[in-house]
Design an enzyme around this catalytic site. Sequence first.
Site, short mmCIF file in Angstrom:
data_model
loop_
_atom_site.label_atom_id
_atom_site.label_comp_id
_atom_site.label_asym_id
_atom_site.label_seq_id
_atom_site.Cartn_x
_atom_site.Cartn_y
_atom_site.Cartn_z
N PHE A 250 0.91 -1.18 0.00
CA PHE A 250 0.03 -0.04 -0.15
C PHE A 250 0.91 1.32 0.03
O PHE A 250 0.46 2.37 0.36
CB PHE A 250 -0.99 0.20 1.32
N LYS A 619 -11.09 -9.75 -14.08
CA LYS A 619 -11.12 -9.96 -12.71
C LYS A 619 -10.32 -9.53 -11.78
O LYS A 619 -10.58 -9.07 -10.63
CB LYS A 619 -10.92 -11.51 -12.96
N GLY A 688 -4.13 3.94 -15.02
CA GLY A 688 -3.98 3.28 -13.85
C GLY A 688 -5.33 3.12 -13.10
O GLY A 688 -6.24 4.10 -13.15
N GLU A 691 -5.32 3.54 -7.62
CA GLU A 691 -5.49 4.63 -6.63
C GLU A 691 -6.87 5.28 -6.98
O GLU A 691 -7.50 5.49 -5.63
CB GLU A 691 -4.39 5.78 -6.98
MO1 MOS Z 1 1.03 3.30 -4.06
S1 MOS Z 1 0.77 4.70 -2.27
O1 MOS Z 1 1.86 4.40 -5.03
O2 MOS Z 1 1.68 1.92 -3.43
#
Ligand code: MOS
Length: 724
Positions: A250, A619, A688, A691
């Site tokens: 994380f 998935k 991405g 996030e």
């Molecule tokens: Mo993430 S906070 O860019 O692992």
Amino acid sequence: MKPVQIVLEDKESLDRVDGPLKVAGAATYSAEYQVDKPAHAVLVTSTIAKGIIAKIESEKASSAKGVLAVISHLNAPVIPGYPAPKQPAERAPVGTSFRLFYDHFIYFDGQPVALVVAETLEQANHAASLVRVEYQKETHATDFEANAISAVVPQSVLRSQNSPFKDYERGDPDAIDRAEVKIESTYTIPTQHHQPLEPHAIIAVWEAEDKLTVYDKNQGVKSAQGNLAQVFKLPRANVKVISPFIGGAFGSGIRVWPHTIAAVLAAKHIRRPVKLVLGREQMFTSVGYRPYTVQKVAVGASKAGNLTAIVHEGTGQTSQYEEHLERTILAGRSLYACPNVITKYRLLNLDVNTPTWMRGPGDATGMFALESALDELSYALKIDPLELRLRNYAETDPERNLPFSAKSLRQCYEKGAEAFGWKNRAPEPGLMKNKGMLVGYGMASSLYGFHRHPSMAKAIMLENGSVVVQSATMDIGPGTGTAMTRIASQVIGISSRKIRFDLGDSSLPDAPGQNGSSTIPSVGSAVFAACTALKAKLAKLAAEMPGGDTASYQEILRFHKLAQVEAQEESKSGPERDQYSMYSFGCHFLEVHVHPLTFEVKVTRAVTCADVGKVINYKTARSQSIGGLVGGIGMALMEASVMDHRFGRYVTSDFASYHIPVHADVPQMEVLFIDQPDVRVNPIGSKGLGEIAIVGVAAAIANAVFHATGKRVRELPITVDKLI
Ligand code: MOS
């Protein structure tokens, strides 16, 4: 940029390629590697937050059974990458990376002050308890609220020409004062810790005087390699970092932390491999955290609901020695079509360890404030929160005055609202009930900048017709190998079962670490390029043989008497970066039930919709979104690292007191994607996801809680004491 080719036509999903290894316990994590005669190391950490070490009594520890070494600043071998200590020693100025066992200064509670190395973990733990450290205490400052007045413009921002964290102003700076309707509120995020299930761990092995191998939990083998090479003054090629399996991170694994240096140093000192695993309590002071952050947001609008001003000021905490900056105040510049925007970013240096990036760093923090403020504004205007966002939809990026490379946020809003049943929302708070519970609906937008870093991949066709694809990328959980296997399978046109993807090894082709939702956009493009090049090579070889147009790959290699054919490619951004604004977008719709007497909050439904361009593997993408929602539930309702400021020490340093969501806290979730390739960002059209999955979730929950109860909680987490 070359013409874009979209290769992923079917919506079939691959199961995790490493799933069987993981569930069978056959995946090897950092602390599990078998090396020759490993010694075990345990850190001794400071019990004061500021001061100096007056004395270390280590004789008892040193003479305890099995102990091989007790290392502290008094006897530590010189770390060649550190500058020689000043005489007399001085406190590190702001802008200095933490230096292990360097001098006698204490900068935070939990700082490593000694390392005990022994034959067994039990012996090391016991001996660590025998080390006596005496301190000369100084008055520490750890309480953000009590010291907020001391926040400053970060020095690194002052020094930088074009830092995004410089004070920002567009349009009329007084617009907020003239707004027909205006909201101004302060929002607070507590310190939160990543706390992955697997603690940070390392086994350090010196293969020779100048040759190091580490099995280390981190999010970037190449960046860890570079850092270790620098600290120990070794040629990069002499440092090998192995980290193929990671039990969650994380963000906590983006940097190389002191415990890694400690293990490498100890292994050098005792001339044996050293294993070091952080204890859970040490995970609260050794590997960073999401910083305590206070934000003031003012939003102004016309009575018709057109935004006229956004003012977003944010201050985050950092240590006394390093400045950790994050994107807290940036989203409001691009998310809405608002002509007048002011942002300010400040840091508050405290006697704490340095924070780091954590799950949507900055954006998750900032979006809690911004999207809470938008919700507050919607009630003041008596306009539906979703309608308010649609009225202020940014068709182009108002910050950079550029078109978006692609943006389907409107479709996200529509699809999400439809699936959630947003139209059933009562316009006023406190009106909806279900089985005696107060029911609230809340929503929020999500956006996250597009990050694509130069990446390399190699694709190798073997004589048995199988393919190995390699890149020094990482998988901290999202399923990197699975997504890359899928890209390779689609490009080369062979079954995913014939493909193996190697990652997490610094000797593989250069790739960025896994952070900033950049892996699929960056490494996915490199895998695409390498596989495309491999296919072209094979096609050329086929053209040079009789019957080549119907030959299998095996037959092509056999005919040419080749053991393998390989192609390595680098992939990176081009001029499109200056032509378009690039973001992933999304939105979250959440329902909460709140008990009318105890005010216990339960998230009962969640719908999330993301626009990340092309979805590579449904998935695992769905799992990413679910993970983001779960993280958002933790952020909104549970997670807070509470410090006892008398000692500058966390009192919630275990899973009994640092609460994270468990299964019972997580409802059924619906994950939706727009799945339209963004043909301008990269050859695979994919942006991405990691996030934006969490960015905005805490706001959506806070907004739902307000809708259920009429109580606005601006200080996370939303616990019953704040509602009752
Ligand atoms: Mo993430 S906070 O860019 O692992």
